[in-house]
Scaffold this motif. Structure first.
Motif, PDB file in Angstrom:
ATOM      1  N   PHE A 275      -4.676   2.655 -39.865  1.00 64.19           N
ATOM      2  CA  PHE A 275      -5.713   2.095 -40.706  1.00 64.19           C
ATOM      3  C   PHE A 275      -5.202   0.931 -41.539  1.00 64.19           C
ATOM      4  CE2 PHE A 275      -7.089   6.322 -39.668  1.00 64.19           C
ATOM      5  CZ  PHE A 275      -8.428   6.144 -39.400  1.00 64.19           C
ATOM      6  N   GLN A 276      -6.067  -0.089 -41.669  1.00 67.94           N
ATOM      7  CA  GLN A 276      -5.795  -1.242 -42.514  1.00 67.94           C
ATOM      8  C   GLN A 276      -6.488  -1.019 -43.859  1.00 67.94           C
ATOM      9  OE1 GLN A 276      -3.734  -3.702 -41.273  1.00 67.94           O
ATOM     10  NE2 GLN A 276      -3.593  -2.227 -39.599  1.00 67.94           N
ATOM     11  N   ARG A 277      -5.942  -1.616 -44.901  1.00 68.86           N
ATOM     12  CA  ARG A 277      -6.465  -1.435 -46.252  1.00 68.86           C
ATOM     13  C   ARG A 277      -7.300  -2.636 -46.679  1.00 68.86           C
ATOM     14  NH1 ARG A 277      -2.501  -1.301 -51.317  1.00 68.86           N
ATOM     15  NH2 ARG A 277      -3.718  -2.985 -52.157  1.00 68.86           N
ATOM     16  N   TYR A 278      -8.476  -2.348 -47.247  1.00 70.74           N
ATOM     17  CA  TYR A 278      -9.368  -3.387 -47.762  1.00 70.74           C
ATOM     18  C   TYR A 278      -9.890  -2.936 -49.123  1.00 70.74           C
ATOM     19  CZ  TYR A 278      -9.192  -4.447 -42.809  1.00 70.74           C
ATOM     20  OH  TYR A 278      -8.744  -4.708 -41.539  1.00 70.74           O
TER      21      TYR A 278
ATOM     22  N   GLY B 270     -13.208   2.830 -36.932  1.00 66.73           N
ATOM     23  CA  GLY B 270     -13.859   1.702 -36.293  1.00 66.73           C
ATOM     24  C   GLY B 270     -13.522   0.468 -37.106  1.00 66.73           C
ATOM     25  N   CYS B 271     -14.328  -0.566 -36.978  1.00 69.30           N
ATOM     26  CA  CYS B 271     -14.049  -1.836 -37.658  1.00 69.30           C
ATOM     27  C   CYS B 271     -15.000  -2.087 -38.824  1.00 69.30           C
ATOM     28  CB  CYS B 271     -14.184  -2.995 -36.661  1.00 69.30           C
ATOM     29  SG  CYS B 271     -12.868  -3.047 -35.436  1.00 69.30           S
ATOM     30  N   VAL B 272     -14.585  -3.029 -39.668  1.00 70.81           N
ATOM     31  CA  VAL B 272     -15.391  -3.528 -40.774  1.00 70.81           C
ATOM     32  C   VAL B 272     -15.465  -5.051 -40.642  1.00 70.81           C
ATOM     33  CG1 VAL B 272     -14.880  -1.594 -42.311  1.00 70.81           C
ATOM     34  CG2 VAL B 272     -13.372  -3.579 -42.309  1.00 70.81           C
ATOM     35  N   ARG B 273     -16.264  -5.685 -41.514  1.00 69.80           N
ATOM     36  CA  ARG B 273     -16.405  -7.141 -41.457  1.00 69.80           C
ATOM     37  C   ARG B 273     -16.578  -7.700 -42.864  1.00 69.80           C
ATOM     38  NH1 ARG B 273     -21.626  -9.109 -38.736  1.00 69.80           N
ATOM     39  NH2 ARG B 273     -22.808  -9.431 -40.625  1.00 69.80           N
ATOM     40  N   ASP B 274     -16.668  -9.008 -42.990  1.00 68.75           N
ATOM     41  CA  ASP B 274     -16.793  -9.684 -44.283  1.00 68.75           C
ATOM     42  C   ASP B 274     -15.558  -9.425 -45.147  1.00 68.75           C
ATOM     43  OD1 ASP B 274     -19.444 -10.557 -43.658  1.00 68.75           O
ATOM     44  OD2 ASP B 274     -20.254  -8.650 -44.383  1.00 68.75           O
ATOM     45  N   VAL B 275     -14.391  -9.681 -44.620  1.00 65.25           N
ATOM     46  CA  VAL B 275     -13.146  -9.298 -45.278  1.00 65.25           C
ATOM     47  C   VAL B 275     -13.005  -9.865 -46.688  1.00 65.25           C
ATOM     48  CG1 VAL B 275     -11.715 -11.148 -44.273  1.00 65.25           C
ATOM     49  CG2 VAL B 275     -10.669  -8.966 -44.947  1.00 65.25           C
ATOM     50  N   ASP B 276     -13.436 -11.094 -46.924  1.00 65.37           N
ATOM     51  CA  ASP B 276     -13.300 -11.650 -48.268  1.00 65.37           C
ATOM     52  C   ASP B 276     -14.157 -10.879 -49.266  1.00 65.37           C
ATOM     53  OD1 ASP B 276     -11.484 -13.558 -47.405  1.00 65.37           O
ATOM     54  OD2 ASP B 276     -13.016 -15.108 -47.113  1.00 65.37           O
ATOM     55  N   GLU B 277     -15.364 -10.510 -48.865  1.00 64.18           N
ATOM     56  CA  GLU B 277     -16.235  -9.717 -49.745  1.00 64.18           C
ATOM     57  C   GLU B 277     -15.672  -8.310 -49.947  1.00 64.18           C
ATOM     58  OE1 GLU B 277     -20.483  -9.945 -48.758  1.00 64.18           O
ATOM     59  OE2 GLU B 277     -19.987 -11.762 -47.627  1.00 64.18           O
ATOM     60  N   LEU B 278     -15.161  -7.708 -48.873  1.00 64.21           N
ATOM     61  CA  LEU B 278     -14.566  -6.374 -49.006  1.00 64.21           C
ATOM     62  C   LEU B 278     -13.395  -6.405 -49.979  1.00 64.21           C
ATOM     63  CD1 LEU B 278     -14.415  -5.089 -45.310  1.00 64.21           C
ATOM     64  CD2 LEU B 278     -16.207  -4.690 -47.006  1.00 64.21           C
ATOM     65  N   ASN B 279     -12.528  -7.395 -49.822  1.00 63.29           N
ATOM     66  CA  ASN B 279     -11.335  -7.468 -50.664  1.00 63.29           C
ATOM     67  C   ASN B 279     -11.639  -7.848 -52.105  1.00 63.29           C
ATOM     68  OD1 ASN B 279      -9.587  -6.586 -48.696  1.00 63.29           O
ATOM     69  ND2 ASN B 279      -9.099  -8.647 -47.978  1.00 63.29           N
ATOM     70  N   ALA B 280     -12.786  -8.452 -52.355  1.00 68.06           N
ATOM     71  CA  ALA B 280     -13.194  -8.767 -53.724  1.00 68.06           C
ATOM     72  C   ALA B 280     -13.865  -7.568 -54.394  1.00 68.06           C
ATOM     73  CB  ALA B 280     -14.143  -9.966 -53.724  1.00 68.06           C
TER      74      ALA B 280
ATOM     75  N   GLY C   4     -12.291   1.135 -52.423  1.00 68.75           N
ATOM     76  CA  GLY C   4     -11.219   1.175 -51.440  1.00 68.75           C
ATOM     77  C   GLY C   4     -11.773   1.506 -50.068  1.00 68.75           C
ATOM     78  N   ILE C   5     -11.291   0.787 -49.063  1.00 70.09           N
ATOM     79  CA  ILE C   5     -11.769   0.973 -47.688  1.00 70.09           C
ATOM     80  C   ILE C   5     -10.567   1.013 -46.758  1.00 70.09           C
ATOM     81  CG2 ILE C   5     -13.128  -0.051 -45.809  1.00 70.09           C
ATOM     82  CD1 ILE C   5     -14.820  -1.416 -48.032  1.00 70.09           C
ATOM     83  N   ARG C   6     -10.622   1.920 -45.794  1.00 69.03           N
ATOM     84  CA  ARG C   6      -9.637   1.961 -44.722  1.00 69.03           C
ATOM     85  C   ARG C   6     -10.407   1.882 -43.413  1.00 69.03           C
ATOM     86  NH1 ARG C   6      -7.521   1.817 -48.934  1.00 69.03           N
ATOM     87  NH2 ARG C   6      -5.602   2.773 -49.642  1.00 69.03           N
ATOM     88  N   ALA C   7      -9.941   1.044 -42.499  1.00 68.75           N
ATOM     89  CA  ALA C   7     -10.589   0.882 -41.200  1.00 68.75           C
ATOM     90  C   ALA C   7      -9.538   0.461 -40.185  1.00 68.75           C
ATOM     91  CB  ALA C   7     -11.705  -0.153 -41.281  1.00 68.75           C
ATOM     92  N   LEU C   8      -9.897   0.551 -38.905  1.00 68.98           N
ATOM     93  CA  LEU C   8      -8.954   0.180 -37.851  1.00 68.98           C
ATOM     94  C   LEU C   8      -8.690  -1.316 -37.818  1.00 68.98           C
ATOM     95  CD1 LEU C   8     -10.167   2.467 -34.923  1.00 68.98           C
ATOM     96  CD2 LEU C   8      -8.260   2.841 -36.523  1.00 68.98           C
ATOM     97  N   GLY C   9      -9.671  -2.111 -38.217  1.00 66.96           N
ATOM     98  CA  GLY C   9      -9.499  -3.562 -38.185  1.00 66.96           C
ATOM     99  C   GLY C   9     -10.785  -4.260 -38.522  1.00 66.96           C
TER     100      GLY C   9
END
Length: 164
Positions: free
Chosen positions: A28-31, A99-109, A113-118
């Motif tokens: 899992f990746q961290r967002y 699974g995956c997530v999207r909008d990485v800049d919004e997620l990181n702002a 906390g979110i964990r996803a495969l990519g």
């Protein structure tokens, strides 16, 4: 609650041996802004369809962690910036997506906390297919509704009981 997944594993080796405490594989990746989060699991089983994810996040989170079994799909994003903001507004402690997530800049702002495969830029379908409140398999680890999730920089734990 402040915690370290390493310290929890060390303090509860007996539960690890029994299988009532498990560690998700390190896939899992961290967002998101929260470096760590914990809470009881609210489970969803969906596949490339995030309508139930939105429905869940529209409800009061009450400090829960949304655990989404997306079947490990790498073909679309199941949570984006708007849903992450909804999770924050409604009191969810975190989100785990198999699974995956999207909008990485919004997620990181965002604060949640979110964990996803990519990451995947394509949005999912919105047909409302799937189930809530089931035992789900997340990267081979069974997660039951109400199991406790502990996620930090070192990993993600699933416990059948709250840990101290």
């Amino acid at each position: 609650m402040k915690f370290s997944s390493c310290d929890l594993c060390d303090a509860h080796e007996d539960l690890l041996r029994l299988g009532t405490l498990q560690v998700l594989p390190p896939v899992f990746q961290r967002y998101g802004q929260a470096p760590a989060f914990s809470g009881p699991a609210f489970t969803l089983k969906v596949f490339e369809d995030n309508a139930l994810v939105r429905s869940a996040l529209e409800q009061p989170g009450l400090g829960q962690v949304l655990v989404v079994d997306g079947g490990g799909s790498l073909r679309c994003g199941m949570v984006g910036g708007k849903l992450a903001a909804l999770a924050d507004t409604n009191g969810w402690n975190g989100i785990i997506v198999f699974g995956c997530v999207r909008d990485v800049d919004e997620l990181n702002a965002g604060a949640v906390g979110i964990r996803a495969l990519g990451l995947h830029p394509q949005r999912s379908a919105r047909k409302g297919l799937g189930d809530a409140g089931l035992t789900v398999a997340i990267a081979g680890v069974m997660v039951r509704p109400g199991d406790w999730i502990y996620a930090d920089a070192d990993g993600v734990l699933v416990s059948q009981e709250p840990l101290s």
